[in-house]
Design an enzyme around this catalytic site. Structure first.
Site, PDB file in Angstrom:
ATOM      1  N   GLY A  14       0.846  -1.280  -0.111  1.00 37.21           N
ATOM      2  CA  GLY A  14       0.061   0.314  -0.304  1.00 37.21           C
ATOM      3  C   GLY A  14       0.189   1.005   0.057  1.00 37.21           C
ATOM      4  O   GLY A  14       0.368   2.227   0.249  1.00 37.21           O
ATOM      5  N   SER A  15       2.189   1.348  -0.741  1.00 38.54           N
ATOM      6  CA  SER A  15       2.705   2.609  -0.680  1.00 38.54           C
ATOM      7  C   SER A  15       2.235   3.405  -1.355  1.00 38.54           C
ATOM      8  O   SER A  15       2.267   4.710  -1.480  1.00 38.54           O
ATOM      9  CB  SER A  15       4.241   1.965  -0.773  1.00 38.54           C
ATOM     10  OG  SER A  15       4.366   1.653  -1.510  1.00 38.54           O
ATOM     11  N   ASN A  16       1.781   2.489  -2.452  1.00 34.39           N
ATOM     12  CA  ASN A  16       0.982   3.437  -3.454  1.00 34.39           C
ATOM     13  C   ASN A  16      -0.359   4.525  -2.973  1.00 34.39           C
ATOM     14  O   ASN A  16      -0.650   5.180  -2.961  1.00 34.39           O
ATOM     15  CB  ASN A  16       1.067   3.683  -5.063  1.00 34.39           C
ATOM     16  CG  ASN A  16       1.982   2.857  -5.661  1.00 34.39           C
ATOM     17  OD1 ASN A  16       2.504   3.973  -5.964  1.00 34.39           O
ATOM     18  ND2 ASN A  16       2.718   2.008  -5.444  1.00 34.39           N
ATOM     19  N   ARG A  93      -5.273  -8.604  -9.530  1.00 35.86           N
ATOM     20  CA  ARG A  93      -6.349  -8.858 -10.150  1.00 35.86           C
ATOM     21  C   ARG A  93      -7.156  -8.445 -11.468  1.00 35.86           C
ATOM     22  O   ARG A  93      -6.937  -6.903 -11.544  1.00 35.86           O
ATOM     23  CB  ARG A  93      -7.638  -8.819  -8.813  1.00 35.86           C
ATOM     24  CG  ARG A  93      -8.063  -9.693  -9.378  1.00 35.86           C
ATOM     25  CD  ARG A  93      -8.805 -10.098  -7.233  1.00 35.86           C
ATOM     26  NE  ARG A  93      -8.253 -10.878  -6.188  1.00 35.86           N
ATOM     27  CZ  ARG A  93      -8.713 -11.679  -6.205  1.00 35.86           C
ATOM     28  NH1 ARG A  93      -9.544 -12.397  -7.616  1.00 35.86           N
ATOM     29  NH2 ARG A  93      -7.714 -12.514  -5.524  1.00 35.86           N
ATOM     30  N   ASN A 109      -4.896   2.241 -13.630  1.00 35.47           N
ATOM     31  CA  ASN A 109      -3.534   1.121 -12.330  1.00 35.47           C
ATOM     32  C   ASN A 109      -2.294   1.981 -12.634  1.00 35.47           C
ATOM     33  O   ASN A 109      -1.547   2.730 -14.128  1.00 35.47           O
ATOM     34  CB  ASN A 109      -3.565  -0.066 -13.474  1.00 35.47           C
ATOM     35  CG  ASN A 109      -2.829  -1.299 -12.707  1.00 35.47           C
ATOM     36  OD1 ASN A 109      -2.313  -1.651 -11.366  1.00 35.47           O
ATOM     37  ND2 ASN A 109      -2.245  -1.873 -13.361  1.00 35.47           N
ATOM     38  N   HIS A 111       2.007   0.846 -12.548  1.00 34.77           N
ATOM     39  CA  HIS A 111       3.073  -0.490 -13.297  1.00 34.77           C
ATOM     40  C   HIS A 111       4.610  -0.562 -13.513  1.00 34.77           C
ATOM     41  O   HIS A 111       4.735   0.479 -14.078  1.00 34.77           O
ATOM     42  CB  HIS A 111       1.943  -1.303 -14.447  1.00 34.77           C
ATOM     43  CG  HIS A 111       2.776  -3.004 -14.586  1.00 34.77           C
ATOM     44  ND1 HIS A 111       2.235  -4.295 -14.306  1.00 34.77           N
ATOM     45  CD2 HIS A 111       4.082  -2.864 -15.277  1.00 34.77           C
ATOM     46  CE1 HIS A 111       3.451  -4.557 -14.809  1.00 34.77           C
ATOM     47  NE2 HIS A 111       4.346  -4.370 -15.398  1.00 34.77           N
TER      48      HIS A 111
END
Ligand code: GAR
Length: 191
Positions: A14-16, A93, A109, A111
């Site tokens: 969860g750093s983002n 997911r 998203n 990445h």
């Protein structure tokens, strides 16, 4: 000006999530995170969300008959909270048609590679194994494929060392800034 409502979906550390939450808190983003969705009960992101006072919904996908079944529950929660954008932040997911149709062009998203290279869960290691020297990060709209969809932003770094931990930290630092930039583009419809 009215704050944009975000939902963050995460599976891990969860750093983002935290980078987005901090930017909402200190005004770099005119938005609020109204829901944190986590498909891994016990994940560290839930502790972070508790510290920021974000409402959390943790669920185990195996307890639902299908992806459609749990996404229908998630879509209702997003609708009830008036969510404008869904930010996937280490959500490991595939997103299915229930959410993609309801939130068309509103799910993004991040990445840790220069897409379309190195999709998947081990992007940094895969890039190192390939001998890559220019690493990077991509934000993109989400489609029904793994790490697929139109690119919004990219950031890059040249790294020729051999310390994967150092490289991972450098990439995470880029991610945290890039996601803030991308969310501002979404809010201002500049994409
Ligand atoms: C981030 O590096 C993100 O880009 C990656 O998972 C990590 C989550 O870190 N996502 C993917 O690989 C998506 N295919 P975090 O939990 O500390 O934000």
């Amino acid at each position: 000006m009215k704050k944009t409502k975000l939902a963050v979906f995460a599976s891990g550390s969860g750093s983002n999530y935290q980078a987005i939450a901090e930017a909402c808190q200190d005004g770099r983003i005119n938005a609020e995170i109204v829901l944190l969705v986590c498909d891994k009960p016990g994940a560290k992101v839930l502790e972070r969300a508790e510290r920021f006072g974000t409402e959390c919904f943790a669920f185990n996908p195996k307890e639902y008959a299908s992806r459609e079944a749990y996404e229908t529950v998630l879509a209702t929660m997003l609708d009830e909270r008036g969510v404008d954008f869904v930010c996937l932040a280490g959500y490991m997911r595939i997103v299915g048609k229930v959410l993609l149709e309801r939130y068309e062009q509103r799910i993004v998203n991040i990445h840790p590679s220069l897409l379309p290279s190195f999709k998947g869960a081990h992007a940094i290691q895969d890039a190192v194994d390939y001998g890559v020297k220019i690493f990077g990060v991509t934000t993109h709209f989400v489609d029904e494929t793994l790490d697929g969809g139109r690119i919004i932003d990219q950031g890059a770094i040249v790294y020729e060392g051999d310390d994967i931990e150092e490289l991972t930290n450098l990439i995470h630092n880029i991610e945290h800034k890039l996601y803030v930039k991308t969310i501002n583009k979404l809010i201002n419809k500049k994409y």
